[in-house]
Write a protein that holds these residues in place. Sequence first.
Motif, PDB file in Angstrom:
ATOM      1  N   THR A  55       0.837  -1.192   0.000  1.00 34.15           N
ATOM      2  CA  THR A  55       0.000   0.000   0.000  1.00 34.15           C
ATOM      3  C   THR A  55       0.876   1.247   0.000  1.00 34.15           C
ATOM      4  O   THR A  55       1.859   1.318   0.740  1.00 34.15           O
ATOM      5  CB  THR A  55      -0.898   0.018   1.260  1.00 34.15           C
ATOM      6  OG1 THR A  55      -1.677  -1.171   1.260  1.00 34.15           O
ATOM      7  CG2 THR A  55      -1.810   1.224   1.267  1.00 34.15           C
ATOM      8  N   VAL A  56       0.511   2.213  -0.798  1.00 33.07           N
ATOM      9  CA  VAL A  56       1.204   3.500  -0.817  1.00 33.07           C
ATOM     10  C   VAL A  56       0.619   4.349   0.310  1.00 33.07           C
ATOM     11  O   VAL A  56      -0.587   4.610   0.330  1.00 33.07           O
ATOM     12  CB  VAL A  56       1.028   4.210  -2.177  1.00 33.07           C
ATOM     13  CG1 VAL A  56       1.667   5.596  -2.138  1.00 33.07           C
ATOM     14  CG2 VAL A  56       1.612   3.365  -3.298  1.00 33.07           C
ATOM     15  N   PRO A  57       1.442   4.764   1.267  1.00 31.71           N
ATOM     16  CA  PRO A  57       0.925   5.568   2.368  1.00 31.71           C
ATOM     17  C   PRO A  57       0.375   6.906   1.862  1.00 31.71           C
ATOM     18  O   PRO A  57       1.024   7.572   1.054  1.00 31.71           O
ATOM     19  CB  PRO A  57       2.146   5.819   3.262  1.00 31.71           C
ATOM     20  CG  PRO A  57       3.181   4.851   2.827  1.00 31.71           C
ATOM     21  CD  PRO A  57       2.876   4.520   1.409  1.00 31.71           C
ATOM     22  N   PRO A  58      -0.779   7.291   2.331  1.00 34.90           N
ATOM     23  CA  PRO A  58      -1.314   8.589   1.908  1.00 34.90           C
ATOM     24  C   PRO A  58      -0.545   9.716   2.586  1.00 34.90           C
ATOM     25  O   PRO A  58      -0.046   9.551   3.704  1.00 34.90           O
ATOM     26  CB  PRO A  58      -2.764   8.554   2.397  1.00 34.90           C
ATOM     27  CG  PRO A  58      -2.742   7.626   3.557  1.00 34.90           C
ATOM     28  CD  PRO A  58      -1.688   6.598   3.236  1.00 34.90           C
ATOM     29  N   PRO A  59      -0.425  10.856   1.920  1.00 36.01           N
ATOM     30  CA  PRO A  59       0.213  12.003   2.563  1.00 36.01           C
ATOM     31  C   PRO A  59      -0.605  12.441   3.773  1.00 36.01           C
ATOM     32  O   PRO A  59      -1.814  12.629   3.664  1.00 36.01           O
ATOM     33  CB  PRO A  59       0.195  13.087   1.482  1.00 36.01           C
ATOM     34  CG  PRO A  59      -0.110  12.384   0.206  1.00 36.01           C
ATOM     35  CD  PRO A  59      -0.847  11.145   0.558  1.00 36.01           C
ATOM     36  N   GLN A  60       0.029  12.547   4.932  1.00 30.14           N
ATOM     37  CA  GLN A  60      -0.678  12.961   6.142  1.00 30.14           C
ATOM     38  C   GLN A  60       0.047  14.052   6.903  1.00 30.14           C
ATOM     39  O   GLN A  60      -0.564  14.761   7.692  1.00 30.14           O
ATOM     40  CB  GLN A  60      -0.871  11.760   7.076  1.00 30.14           C
ATOM     41  CG  GLN A  60      -1.752  10.693   6.504  1.00 30.14           C
ATOM     42  CD  GLN A  60      -1.945   9.540   7.477  1.00 30.14           C
ATOM     43  OE1 GLN A  60      -1.612   9.623   8.646  1.00 30.14           O
ATOM     44  NE2 GLN A  60      -2.483   8.448   6.988  1.00 30.14           N
ATOM     45  N   SER A  61       1.346  14.162   6.705  1.00 31.06           N
ATOM     46  CA  SER A  61       2.138  15.138   7.465  1.00 31.06           C
ATOM     47  C   SER A  61       1.848  16.550   6.993  1.00 31.06           C
ATOM     48  O   SER A  61       1.483  16.788   5.851  1.00 31.06           O
ATOM     49  CB  SER A  61       3.626  14.859   7.295  1.00 31.06           C
ATOM     50  OG  SER A  61       3.951  13.606   7.846  1.00 31.06           O
ATOM     51  N   ARG A  62       2.032  17.478   7.909  1.00 29.25           N
ATOM     52  CA  ARG A  62       1.942  18.894   7.573  1.00 29.25           C
ATOM     53  C   ARG A  62       2.985  19.632   8.384  1.00 29.25           C
ATOM     54  O   ARG A  62       3.510  19.130   9.365  1.00 29.25           O
ATOM     55  CB  ARG A  62       0.543  19.438   7.819  1.00 29.25           C
ATOM     56  CG  ARG A  62       0.114  19.424   9.246  1.00 29.25           C
ATOM     57  CD  ARG A  62      -1.277  19.955   9.448  1.00 29.25           C
ATOM     58  NE  ARG A  62      -1.304  20.623  10.767  1.00 29.25           N
ATOM     59  CZ  ARG A  62      -1.963  21.700  11.040  1.00 29.25           C
ATOM     60  NH1 ARG A  62      -2.694  22.259  10.120  1.00 29.25           N
ATOM     61  NH2 ARG A  62      -1.919  22.240  12.218  1.00 29.25           N
ATOM     62  N   ALA A  63       3.278  20.815   7.985  1.00 27.66           N
ATOM     63  CA  ALA A  63       4.292  21.618   8.675  1.00 27.66           C
ATOM     64  C   ALA A  63       3.707  22.983   8.987  1.00 27.66           C
ATOM     65  O   ALA A  63       2.846  23.483   8.270  1.00 27.66           O
ATOM     66  CB  ALA A  63       5.524  21.775   7.807  1.00 27.66           C
ATOM     67  N   SER A  64       4.179  23.532  10.075  1.00 25.78           N
ATOM     68  CA  SER A  64       3.817  24.910  10.407  1.00 25.78           C
ATOM     69  C   SER A  64       4.935  25.487  11.263  1.00 25.78           C
ATOM     70  O   SER A  64       5.780  24.763  11.773  1.00 25.78           O
ATOM     71  CB  SER A  64       2.467  24.978  11.112  1.00 25.78           C
ATOM     72  OG  SER A  64       2.524  24.294  12.347  1.00 25.78           O
ATOM     73  N   TYR A  65       4.923  26.773  11.385  1.00 26.93           N
ATOM     74  CA  TYR A  65       5.890  27.474  12.211  1.00 26.93           C
ATOM     75  C   TYR A  65       5.169  28.097  13.399  1.00 26.93           C
ATOM     76  O   TYR A  65       4.016  28.483  13.288  1.00 26.93           O
ATOM     77  CB  TYR A  65       6.568  28.608  11.426  1.00 26.93           C
ATOM     78  CG  TYR A  65       7.526  28.119  10.381  1.00 26.93           C
ATOM     79  CD1 TYR A  65       8.868  27.933  10.684  1.00 26.93           C
ATOM     80  CD2 TYR A  65       7.104  27.845   9.079  1.00 26.93           C
ATOM     81  CE1 TYR A  65       9.763  27.493   9.718  1.00 26.93           C
ATOM     82  CE2 TYR A  65       7.988  27.400   8.113  1.00 26.93           C
ATOM     83  CZ  TYR A  65       9.328  27.228   8.441  1.00 26.93           C
ATOM     84  OH  TYR A  65      10.194  26.799   7.490  1.00 26.93           O
ATOM     85  N   VAL A  66       5.873  28.162  14.507  1.00 27.63           N
ATOM     86  CA  VAL A  66       5.348  28.885  15.663  1.00 27.63           C
ATOM     87  C   VAL A  66       6.369  29.961  16.024  1.00 27.63           C
ATOM     88  O   VAL A  66       7.572  29.761  15.878  1.00 27.63           O
ATOM     89  CB  VAL A  66       5.097  27.967  16.880  1.00 27.63           C
ATOM     90  CG1 VAL A  66       3.994  26.971  16.577  1.00 27.63           C
ATOM     91  CG2 VAL A  66       6.344  27.233  17.311  1.00 27.63           C
ATOM     92  N   GLU A  67       5.864  31.083  16.427  1.00 29.60           N
ATOM     93  CA  GLU A  67       6.741  32.195  16.796  1.00 29.60           C
ATOM     94  C   GLU A  67       6.893  32.230  18.305  1.00 29.60           C
ATOM     95  O   GLU A  67       5.905  32.080  19.032  1.00 29.60           O
ATOM     96  CB  GLU A  67       6.145  33.501  16.295  1.00 29.60           C
ATOM     97  CG  GLU A  67       7.092  34.655  16.366  1.00 29.60           C
ATOM     98  CD  GLU A  67       6.596  35.858  15.599  1.00 29.60           C
ATOM     99  OE1 GLU A  67       6.994  36.968  15.990  1.00 29.60           O
ATOM    100  OE2 GLU A  67       5.816  35.695  14.645  1.00 29.60           O
ATOM    101  N   VAL A  68       8.126  32.383  18.755  1.00 28.01           N
ATOM    102  CA  VAL A  68       8.410  32.478  20.181  1.00 28.01           C
ATOM    103  C   VAL A  68       9.350  33.650  20.427  1.00 28.01           C
ATOM    104  O   VAL A  68      10.106  34.049  19.534  1.00 28.01           O
ATOM    105  CB  VAL A  68       9.021  31.174  20.745  1.00 28.01           C
ATOM    106  CG1 VAL A  68       8.076  30.009  20.605  1.00 28.01           C
ATOM    107  CG2 VAL A  68      10.325  30.852  20.057  1.00 28.01           C
ATOM    108  N   ALA A  69       9.313  34.181  21.617  1.00 27.42           N
ATOM    109  CA  ALA A  69      10.252  35.240  21.973  1.00 27.42           C
ATOM    110  C   ALA A  69      11.626  34.619  22.203  1.00 27.42           C
ATOM    111  O   ALA A  69      11.743  33.623  22.894  1.00 27.42           O
ATOM    112  CB  ALA A  69       9.782  35.956  23.231  1.00 27.42           C
ATOM    113  N   ALA A  70      12.637  35.213  21.623  1.00 24.56           N
ATOM    114  CA  ALA A  70      13.991  34.668  21.802  1.00 24.56           C
ATOM    115  C   ALA A  70      14.912  35.721  22.386  1.00 24.56           C
ATOM    116  O   ALA A  70      14.789  36.868  22.205  1.00 24.56           O
ATOM    117  CB  ALA A  70      14.535  34.190  20.476  1.00 24.56           C
TER     118      ALA A  70
END
Length: 70
Positions: A55-70
Amino acid sequence: MKYLIILEKTPTGYSAYSPDLPGCVSAGSSAEETEENMRAAIEFHIEGLLDEGLTVPPPQSRASYVEVAA
Protein backbone atom coordinates in the motif's frame (compact mmCIF):
# COMPACT_ATOMS: atom_id res chain seq x y z
CA MET A 1 -0.23 13.21 -4.57
CA LYS A 2 1.55 15.91 -2.63
CA TYR A 3 4.05 14.74 0.02
CA LEU A 4 5.71 16.95 2.60
CA ILE A 5 9.50 16.87 2.41
CA ILE A 6 11.91 18.19 4.98
CA LEU A 7 15.05 19.88 3.66
CA GLU A 8 18.04 20.18 5.98
CA LYS A 9 21.31 22.01 5.43
CA THR A 10 24.38 19.78 5.76
CA PRO A 11 28.11 20.54 5.73
CA THR A 12 28.24 19.52 2.04
CA GLY A 13 24.85 20.67 0.74
CA TYR A 14 21.34 19.54 1.62
CA SER A 15 19.50 16.37 2.53
CA ALA A 16 15.79 15.62 2.45
CA TYR A 17 13.27 13.09 3.67
CA SER A 18 9.51 12.62 3.72
CA PRO A 19 7.88 11.80 7.08
CA ASP A 20 5.14 9.88 5.25
CA LEU A 21 7.55 7.65 3.32
CA PRO A 22 10.03 6.07 5.76
CA GLY A 23 13.34 5.28 4.11
CA CYS A 24 12.79 7.65 1.21
CA VAL A 25 15.68 10.12 1.32
CA SER A 26 17.81 12.18 -1.02
CA ALA A 27 20.61 14.74 -1.06
CA GLY A 28 22.10 17.39 -3.32
CA SER A 29 24.49 20.30 -3.45
CA SER A 30 21.68 22.90 -3.43
CA ALA A 31 18.16 23.06 -2.03
CA GLU A 32 16.76 23.08 -5.57
CA GLU A 33 18.78 20.04 -6.65
CA THR A 34 17.79 18.19 -3.48
CA GLU A 35 14.12 18.93 -4.08
CA GLU A 36 14.38 17.64 -7.66
CA ASN A 37 16.23 14.53 -6.43
CA MET A 38 13.60 13.98 -3.75
CA ARG A 39 10.80 14.17 -6.32
CA ALA A 40 12.51 11.40 -8.30
CA ALA A 41 13.14 9.41 -5.12
CA ILE A 42 9.47 9.58 -4.12
CA GLU A 43 8.35 8.46 -7.58
CA PHE A 44 10.81 5.56 -7.45
CA HIS A 45 9.78 4.66 -3.89
CA ILE A 46 6.08 4.58 -4.79
CA GLU A 47 6.82 2.53 -7.91
CA GLY A 48 8.69 0.01 -5.75
CA LEU A 49 5.83 -0.22 -3.26
CA LEU A 50 3.34 -0.86 -6.06
CA ASP A 51 5.60 -3.46 -7.70
CA GLU A 52 5.72 -5.31 -4.37
CA GLY A 53 1.93 -5.14 -3.99
CA LEU A 54 2.24 -2.89 -0.95
CA THR A 55 0.00 0.00 0.00
CA VAL A 56 1.20 3.50 -0.82
CA PRO A 57 0.93 5.57 2.37
CA PRO A 58 -1.31 8.59 1.91
CA PRO A 59 0.21 12.00 2.56
CA GLN A 60 -0.68 12.96 6.14
CA SER A 61 2.14 15.14 7.46
CA ARG A 62 1.94 18.89 7.57
CA ALA A 63 4.29 21.62 8.67
CA SER A 64 3.82 24.91 10.41
CA TYR A 65 5.89 27.47 12.21
CA VAL A 66 5.35 28.89 15.66
CA GLU A 67 6.74 32.20 16.80
CA VAL A 68 8.41 32.48 20.18
CA ALA A 69 10.25 35.24 21.97
CA ALA A 70 13.99 34.67 21.80
